[in-house]
Each structure stands twice: as structure tokens, then as C-alpha cells.
Design an enzyme around this catalytic site. Structure first.
Site, mmCIF file in Angstrom:
data_model
loop_
_atom_site.group_PDB
_atom_site.id
_atom_site.type_symbol
_atom_site.label_atom_id
_atom_site.label_comp_id
_atom_site.label_asym_id
_atom_site.label_seq_id
_atom_site.Cartn_x
_atom_site.Cartn_y
_atom_site.Cartn_z
ATOM 1 N N MET A 151 0.985 -1.206 0.174
ATOM 2 C CA MET A 151 -0.161 0.066 0.109
ATOM 3 C C MET A 151 0.928 1.364 -0.049
ATOM 4 S SD MET A 151 -2.952 1.501 0.083
ATOM 5 C CE MET A 151 -3.098 3.336 0.197
ATOM 6 N N GLU A 152 0.458 2.323 -0.969
ATOM 7 C CA GLU A 152 1.264 3.300 -1.251
ATOM 8 C C GLU A 152 1.154 4.385 -0.296
ATOM 9 O OE1 GLU A 152 -1.169 2.145 -3.068
ATOM 10 O OE2 GLU A 152 -2.296 3.599 -4.107
ATOM 11 N N GLU A 173 4.616 0.696 -6.012
ATOM 12 C CA GLU A 173 4.242 1.713 -4.968
ATOM 13 C C GLU A 173 4.829 2.844 -5.079
ATOM 14 O OE1 GLU A 173 1.496 0.911 -3.487
ATOM 15 O OE2 GLU A 173 1.659 -1.359 -3.922
ATOM 16 N N GLU A 218 -3.938 2.999 -10.730
ATOM 17 C CA GLU A 218 -3.622 1.772 -10.728
ATOM 18 C C GLU A 218 -3.137 1.220 -12.139
ATOM 19 O OE1 GLU A 218 -2.816 0.460 -7.996
ATOM 20 O OE2 GLU A 218 -3.917 1.377 -6.617
#
Ligand SMILES: [Zn+2]
Length: 945
Positions: free
Chosen positions: A341-342, A376, A398
Site C-alpha cells: 500500500m502506497e 508503490e 492503478e
């Protein structure tokens, strides 16, 4: 975000084949036929940009006129209102104070001061908060302070603070106290453990910041956050920003204050609390990069650090914009729902996707780590700095990050041939998008559950394919220039797709939007029929497009449609001339249903209709064309051979070609040397064995298996199990791919025996086996294993030295065949031996195990309530997706009725897709059986001899 990995057809990659790839010219715009597409630009665009820029992009969806909505083809927003906050109250600066100690208990409490701007006078303020107790509301304005009353609206996941007198427009500060419990489902602020140590981590995308603290939890409502955390002295506390100050509080407690963040969407906030160790920092320019992990894993951080430094440098160059945050922490989280998760400045990962032992890791695992890190880090600009205004445009984040990761890692390590991996992913997306229950890349999102559902192959892999198609169409330089403009223009703000199209059009002088919108807003993709005719010394290519449908019945009705679906296809094809064996690249923008292209010059020997697999469509060649192609497979690139196999298999399944013709083609790959092409054979051959041959009886199944061993066994035997000195990656991976074919599908007796011996040795010594063989060897061991081996696997999982090893042995517990061992694994799935992050993945693997499928399904139904608590909302779709392995009509009815009675909000689409796949499998079972029987009993078809 990126999903937890293991696509069914994951490649085990290969060495460079630079000469073959570079033989073709690059894809500059100059080579394109300039076919002008007339289309008026949308007038609404200007309005959109304005609102997005002013940080109120969320109004874009709502304020769009019905006229512009009709033009865009998007569904009008319906129930959305119920889930959206008012647009006239916006947060600017937020101070968040938290008090928690995960080692002492699950309770946490905090206070938040939300600096707001009110555009108009109002009597109440609504903001998000879910499963939190919110109290002590107080509002400070220029005219003084007011006490507020807090009403909770659990169905809207909000609280509303009401005041006795109107609040004036202008600036105000809303102060709230709140309290909650660390969750156990890996979302919001949740508890995780590693051995005896307890931790708290956040995972907030898409809409779980509201489970962390009261906030304006919509991506367009960006604010600056200043976070401080009070906790035990021994804990490390990480967040998005660098630490400003640590104050000792006495009594073994401290307060950690972080510096303020730049404007961020709430879903990008991060917090980690617990005993963590850090690597030595590495640097990319001024930026300090560290890898954080639970104690004792420091030896596994070098590869992640190297990758982060390399890819961050390359991303800064590509975007021509410095890394936008104060520092970069990469955090290995021991229990994590997604793959990674970025969070801005503090990216969280599953351990398997960050911590690597270079000695024992497989190349595939390593490449995946590099891809995920780069994905990410690309988000730091594309997603974090510039953010989609609403979840409708999730793909803007995305699709781009997915494409960018392959692009950048390919530039860094060309020998890894990342686009081969991409081809495996793209192939899975083509599979899903041929279903009736697919969805357009741009999808109306009305609720958080719908947003969560969209983290799928369509948003990521189809989206990235479309980005790639545009990049090839505009040319790499133009595309990059457009992206640079887009990022600069919208930094720290929010956007809609039109903003990107505008920037790309400006630099390329081309109308981008009309081409792209068909791909973004239309579900599905085209089947492009290509017919060749020689006439008066010239070659005529005739194209016809229709929507490709997975089901034969749907395909027939789609072909008969009066107004068929249509896509503007930037077509690139390979053309092999009859003399001199020269291969050229031809281009045309095919924007009509039927189109033609005249090829001048010498006669054509064959064509291949999707060069580099750069277009998101399936080419349909005539049988004669295929026959010539099968004889000259070496003339097209490996990625095109992968494509050819994938397309032909899909075309058989859709009822447009016969199974025996496909098997002939597959067997023409007996001498194939590229590991990724060999891996592509895995899905169709194992499907044919299980779904078509097995129902015909043991004899037919055994006949198919021995045909496979006959065709690929010699190549495997020639390589032997142990690598020769100085052997390159390509050979190692070829060996692994052949082992999968000959061992896992063909089940060659001698290979199974050796695999068992190797498995035993591998358990003793991890260096005894070429690492790329480990997955297959462990799987083949489990298939033949007894209770003794099961114990050894279990022990190996518990004491594993690397996350990948742990995962390998843990998942292989699901590969055993004996019913009592299946039962044991199933009961383990309810214990801590299998982490919350792994339960859904293990169960989906067991549904795919022929000996365990039914038992697993019965278990899922029986223990549903307990299992649901251990399967977070995004992962819960995994076992649903695996149910079609159960195969029978009765199972289909059972699955349908079970999920009707037990609906899964984030899995509604997955259920519809699974039922559709059941039907497709049952259909081909009946249809293809005679062809398979014929092929197996009559041997190789005449054509091949
Ligand atoms: Zn992502």
C-alpha cells in the site's frame, strides 16, 4: 495498492532475447497512419479542471451535466449521494493525537482538531466515523467557541455534529475526542502480531480511515496532517512524515510528534506502532530510504533497498519531478491484507513482497518484489501527489502504476524480460473481460464496497494494457511529456481522466480522448478477424471487429448484432514476406467495424495480428494462416508466441475453433526454449486434463498425460535436475517450466519419484535444490506425501527463515491428498498457524486441489461465520473465484444458493463471475469431449505429419 500475488499462471521468467526483440522497429508516432478522428472536445472539460484544481474535484462527478454524462457513456450517479459528504465544508489542516499501546491492549483513544473552511453558513457538520465512539465536540470560530451534539449515522458511516446556533461561513476548527478498539480484520487501525510481539498498523484504502479517526474520508478532500502518538517507550512509531520530536512522558511512556504532511487524501495516511528494526539508510539524492521489519530480519533487506533506490531514481527522471515526501520508509508488515500500500512516505508491504534472501529466493519472487516496490513508488507521484477525484477513476492510479512498474523495472533489468510477466497478467485480464459480468475500466462507484470490488484485473491489468497501447500510439517521448505536464499541473490536487487526455493531446497534437474512451468506458474488447488476399501483386488485409465473448452462445449473438460494439484499434501487426524472410511491422488505426489495408511489395508468407501483444484484443487468423505460423514459430517473438497460444485457447473455449486443432498447435511447442512460452501451456493443458479428459474416464486422462510427457519429457530429461556450472537464468527457468508440465500435469512416474526425494532433501537443506524448482518440488512432494511429511511441512512453515519459504510450505499444506490431512489443514485455517492474511489464499488453493475441493467447500459452508472473520473484504473474493474448480452442475447450484443466502458485499461481482465460469466449463466439457477423444485415440492429426 497492489493485490496479494500469485496469479494462477505466474511466469518464472527468463534471460534476455534482445536480438529478437530489437529486430523490430520502435513504435514512434511517425510510423502511424494519421487517421483523423472527428470528435468535438467535451465542453465540460474546462469546468472539470477548475473544480479538480481547487481541491474540490469530488464535485466533478456530481455536477456533470446529464448531457456530458450521456456523451461519456457513464451511468448517472444514483445512490451515491447517500455516501458522499457535503462539498461546502472542507478540511485544510488536521491535528491528530493518538494514545495506544498494542502490547497492553486493544483500546485506543485520541483527539482530532480539524481546521475547516465553510463556504456557507450551516447548523451542522457531517464527517466520516465508523465503529468509533466520538464525543466532546467543540467548534472554534472567529466569533467564539460552540459546543456540539454528536449524532452517529452508522448506515452512512458518519457522525453529524449539530449546533444550537448557525456557524458562520469562513474558517473554523472542529475538535473531537474519539475512542475505538484495534481491529482484527486488517483494516482501519488493526492489531497484528509476530511471535509474542504485538503491533498496530493501518490499512486505509479505500474507505477505512473513518475506522481510524473521525475525518473527511473522500480522496478529493485533501488536508495537511500533523500526527502525534503517545505510547510505550520501547515501541517504534512510523507515519508519513519524519519525526519532529520525541518527548519522554515518564512512566515508560513517550510522545512522538511528526512533522506536518503536504496535502494528502485520508486513504494515504499511515501509522505503525510496535517493536520494529530498521536497515541502515540508503539515499536517492536527498531522500533517506529505510526498510523496517520485525526484529531479526535485517539480513533480508538488501534487495529491497537496492530496488527502491534504483527505481526511485528512475521515477524521478521519468517524471522530471523530485520525490515529493520527506523520507521513504518501506515497512514489512507481518499480517497485511493487500500485497502493498502506497501510504505517502511510508509504504507498507506483505513480508513476502519486501524481505528476500538472495540465496534461496526464486527469480519469479524476486522480480515480483521489484515490480511491487516500483508500483508503490510510482504511486508517490501518480496517486499520492496527484489523486483521482473519486473512486470511479481508481484506474487512473492503478493502471498507470502497474504500467510504470513494468516500464521502469524493464529499463533497469532488461534481462528479466518484465513484459513477459506482464503478458501473463494481461492474459488473465483478457480472460475476465470476456465474461458477461466484467465491468468497464471506468466504473461508477456508489459505496465503499463497490470501490473495494474494483481492485481487480480490469482496473490494474486491462488498465495498464490500455495505458501501454496509448504510449505506443503516441510514442514514448510524447507520452512522457504529457505525463510530466499532467503531474505538474495537478500536483497536490485531484483529477479526472479528461485532465490526462488533455495533457497528452497538447503534447502529441492528436485527439487522444476519442480513442481512449472506448477502451475505458466500454466493457470487453474486440476479436479482430484478419483475412488476407493476394491481388494483382499486392496483398490486401481485411479486418472485421466484433466483441469477444467467452461463451459461444454470446459470441454468436454478438456476431449477429446489427450495431456491434466498436473500438478504435491502434493496430500493429507483423508481416513476413515470402522471399528473404524479412519481417516488417505494419500499422493502422482501425476505427470502423470493417477496414482494409493494402500491403505493397513482395508477396506475404504470413502475418501475426498483434505485434508485441501491444493491443488489448485477440486476433483471429484463418486456419491456413495458423498452419504457416505453427511452422515458423521462431519467426515471431516469445511474447507473441505466448499471445498466440493464449488467443487460440480462448478462441477454442469460445467455440470458434476446435480443441484438437489447439492441441496440435500446443504440441508444435515441443521444442520451445522460452520458459514463459512453456509456462503459457500450463493453463490450457491442465484445464484440458481436469475439465475435459478426466470426465471421460481414467483411460482418456492417462492418455493425455502421457502425450504431454512424450512431448516435453525429453527436453526436461536433457536438462537434468541440477544446474550445470555457469548456467544462466533462462535455462533454470526452462527447467522449472518443463517440470511443471511433465511433473504437475503429465505426472511422469520417474519425475514424481525424484521430486519426492528432492523434496525430502530440500526440507533438510534449502541449498540442495535449484531455487526455481522449489514450488513444483514442494507441490509434488505434498501430492505424494503422508502424515509424516505433513508434519515436516508444518514445522518448516513455522520455523522458516524467509517469508517466501514460510509461504511455500504453508500453502503446500493445501496440496496434500489424503482426506484426514485435508481435514487437518482446514482446521488449521481457523488458527493462528495460518495468519489472517493467508486464510483466503489457502482455501482458494484447496478448492483447486481435486482431492480436497469438495471437502473444502463443505468446510467453508459449515464454518462460514468463523471464516468470514478471518477473511478481510478484499481477500474474501479469492475462494469465491476458485469455486468453479468444483466443476459439477450440482456444485454450481450449491454455490449459487449459498451466496444468495450469505451475500458478500465486496464479492457480489466475484460470485456472478464464478457462476458464469461454472457454465463455461460445463459447456466446453460436453462440446470438446469428442474432439479430445479423437485426438487421443487417432494420434497426431494428419496435418502435422
Ligand atoms: Zn497500486
Amino acid at each position: 495498492m497492489i493485490g496479494e500475488y500469485t496469479r494462477p499462471n505466474a511466469a518464472r521468467t527468463a534471460e534476455p532475447e534482445a536480438s529478437r526483440r530489437r529486430r523490430y522497429d520502435s513504435h514512434s508516432r511517425a510510423g502511424w497512419e494519421r487517421q483523423k478522428i472527428v470528435s468535438a472536445r467535451r465542453k465540460s472539460i474546462t469546468g472539470k479542471r477548475k473544480s479538480a484544481r481547487s481541491g474540490r474535484g469530488r464535485s466533478t462527478g456530481r455536477k456533470r451535466s446529464s448531457k456530458s454524462r450521456r456523451r461519456s457513456g457513464a451511468t448517472p450517479p444514483r445512490a451515491r449521494k447517500a455516501h458522499r459528504l457535503a462539498t461546502d465544508v472542507l478540511p485544510r489542516d488536521v491535528e491528530l493525537q493518538l494514545d495506544l499501546d498494542p502490547a497492553r491492549g486493544k483500546a485506543f483513544k485520541g483527539e482530532v482538531a480539524l481546521g475547516l473552511h465553510l463556504e456557507r453558513r450551516r447548523r451542522s457538520i457531517e464527517l466520516h466515523a465508523a465503529e468509533l465512539r466520538v464525543s466532546r465536540a467543540r467548534l472554534e470560530t472567529r466569533q467564539g467557541a460552540l459546543r456540539g451534539r454528536v449524532d452517529a449515522h452508522p448506515e452512512r458511516e458518519t457522525v453529524e455534529v449539530r449546533f444550537d446556533q448557525p456557524i458562520p461561513a469562513g474558517d473554523a476548527t472542529l475538535r473531537l475526542a474519539f475512542a475505538g478498539k484495534l481491529r482484527s480484520d486488517l483494516r482501519g487501525l488493526y492489531a497484528a502480531s509476530s511471535g509474542q510481539r504485538s503491533y498496530a498498523f493501518t490499512q486505509l484504502e479505500a474507505a477505512d480511515a473513518r475506522r481510524f479517526f473521525p475525518c473527511f474520508d473522500e480522496p478529493a478532500m485533501k488536508a495537511r496532517f500533523q500526527i502525534s502518538v503517545t505510547t510505550a517507550t520501547g515501541h517504534t512509531v512510523l507515519s508519513n512524515s519524519a519525526v519532529a520530536k520525541i518527548e519522554p512522558l515518564g512512566g515508560g511512556r513517550k510522545r512522538v510528534r511528526f512533522r506536518p504532511t503536504p496535502p494528502l487524501s485520508t486513504y494515504l495516511l499511515a501509522l505503525a506502532v510496535g517493536e520494529l528494526e530498521a536497515s541502515q539508510p540508503t539515499h536517492c539524492g536527498e531522500t533517506e530510504i529505510r526498510v523496517w521489519h520485525v526484529p531479526g530480519k535485517g539480513a533480508l533487506t538488501a534487495f529491497a533497498l537496492e530496488t527502491a533506490r534504483e527505481t526511485l531514481t528512475r521515477l524521478e527522471t521519468y517524471f522530471d519531478l523530485a520525490y515529493p515526501y520527506q523520507k521513504l520508509d518501506l515497512v514489512a508488515v507481518p499480517d497485511f491484507e493487500a500485497g502493498a500500500m502506497e501510504n505517502a512516505g511510508a509504504v507498507f508491504f506483505r513480508e513476502t513482497l519486501l524481505l528476500v534472501d538472495p540465496e534461496t529466493v526464486t527469480l519469479q519472487e524476486k522480480k515480483r518484489v521489484a515490480e511491487v516496490i516500483c508500483h508503490e513508488l510510482a504511486h508517490m507521484w501518480y496517486g499520492d501527489l496527484v489523486t483521482m477525484a473519486w473512486w470511479n477513476d481508481l484506474w487512473l492510479n492503478e493502471a498507470f502504476a502497474t504500467w510504470m512498474a513494468f516500464h521502469v523495472v524493464d529499463g533497469w533489468k532488461p534481462e528479466w524480460r518484465m513484459w513477459h510477466d506482464f503478458q501473463h497478467h494481461r492474459s488473465a485480464a483478457l480472460g475476465m473481460d470476456a465474461l458477461r459480468h466484467s465491468h468497464p475500466i471506468y466504473t461508477e462507484v456508489r459505496s465503499p464496497d463497490e470501490a473495494t470490488e474494483n481492485f481487480d484485473l480490469i482496473t490494474y491489468e486491462k488498465g495498464a494494457s490500455v495505458v501501454r497501447m496509448i504510449e505506443r500510439y503516441l510514442g514514448a517521448e510524447n507520452f512522457r511529456a504529457g505525463v510530466r505536464i499532467y503531474l505538474r499541473r495537478h500536483r497536490e490536487s485531484n483529477t479526472v481522466a479528461a485532465d490526462l487526455w488533455r495533457a497528452l493531446s497538447e503534447v502529441s497534437d492528436q485527439e487522444v480522448e476519442p480513442i481512449v474512451r472506448a477502451w475505458i468506458e466500454q466493457q470487453g474488447f474486440p476479436l479482430l478477424r484478419i483475412r488476407r488476399a493476394e491481388r494483382e501483386g499486392r496483398t490486401l488485409l481485411r479486418f472485421r471487429q466484433e466483441r469477444f465473448e467467452a461463451s459461444p452462445a454470446a459470441q454468436r449473438s454478438s456476431a449477429r448484432k446489427e450495431r456491434p460494439s466498436r473500438w478504435p484499434i491502434p493496430w500493429v501487426g507483423r508481416v513476413a514476406r515470402a522471399r528473404r524472410r524479412r519481417i516488417s511491422t505494419e500499422r493502422r488505426l482501425i476505427s470502423r467495424v470493417r477496414d482494409e489495408l493494402v500491403l505493397e511489395g513482395e508477396p506475404v508468407r504470413f502475418i501475426y495480428g498483434n505485434a508485441d501483444e501491444g493491443g488489448f484484443f485477440r486476433p483471429l487468423h484463418d486456419p491456413e494462416e495458423l498452419r504457416v505460423l505453427a511452422e515458423e514459430l521462431e519467426a515471431i517473438s516469445a511474447v507473441e508466441r505466448m499471445g498466440l497460444l493464449g488467443h487460440q485457447w480462448a478462441i477454442v473455449r469460445a467455440g470458434r475453433a476446435k480443441l484438437d486443432a489447439f492441441l496440435d498447435l500446443a504440441m508444435a511447442f515441443g521444442g520451445e526454449r522460452d520458459p514463459d512460452v512453456l509456462m503459457t501451456l500450463r493453463t490450457p493443458l491442465s484445464f484440458t486434463r481436469r475439465q475435459i479428459a478426466a470426465p471421460l474416464g481414467d483411460e482418456m486422462e492417462a492418455a493425455l498425460m502421457s502425450r504431454i510427457v512424450e512431448e516435453f519429457g525429453d527436453a526436461f530429461a536433457a536438462l537434468s535436475w541440477d544446474p550445470a556450472g555457469g548456467e544462466g537464468d533462462e535455462i533454470k527457468l526452462r527447467r522449472a517450466a518443463l517440470l511443471a508440465l511433465v511433473g504437475e500435469i503429465g505426472e511422469s512416474e520417474p519425475v514424481l519419484q525424484t521430486a519426492m526425494e528432492r523434496c525430502s532433501a530440500y526440507l533438510e537443506d534449502r541449498h540442495s535444490l535449484e531455487p526455481n524448482l522449489a514450488d513444483s518440488v514442494v507441490n509434488l512432494g505434498a501430492r505424494q506425501g503422508d502424515a509424516g511429511l505433513f508434519e515436516r511441512f508444518l514445522e518448516a512453515a513455522k520455523t522458516a527463515g524467509t517469508p517466501q519459504e514460510r509461504r511455500r510450505f504453508l500453502m503446500a499444506l493445501g496440496d496434500f491428498l489424503a482426506p484426514d490431512l485435508v481435514k487437518r489443514t482446514l482446521s488449521l485455517s481457523l488458527t493462528d498457524t495460518v495468519g489472517t492474511q493467508d486464510v483466503a489464499i489457502l482455501l482458494s488453493r484447496m478448492l483447486g486441489n481435486r482431492a480436497a475441493g469438495e471437502q473444502t467447500w463443505e468446510f467453508i459452508k459449515r464454518r462460514w461465520a468463523a471464516l468470514r472473520r478471518r477473511m478481510p473484504p478484499m481477500l474474501i473474493t479469492r475462494p469465491i473465484e476458485a469455486t468453479p474448480h468444483l466443476g459439477s452442475r450440482a456444485a454450481r447450484r450449491d454455490v449459487a444458493s449459498f451466496f444468495r443466502a450469505n451475500p458478500v458485499p465486496t464479492g457480489a461481482r466475484a460470485v456472478r463471475q464464478a457462476l458464469e465460469k461454472f457454465d463455461l466449463n460445463l459447456e466446453i466439457q460436453t462440446r470438446a469431449a469428442p474432439a479430445l477423444r479423437r485426438w487421443l485415440t487417432e494420434g497426431t492429426s494428419e496435418k502435422r505429419r
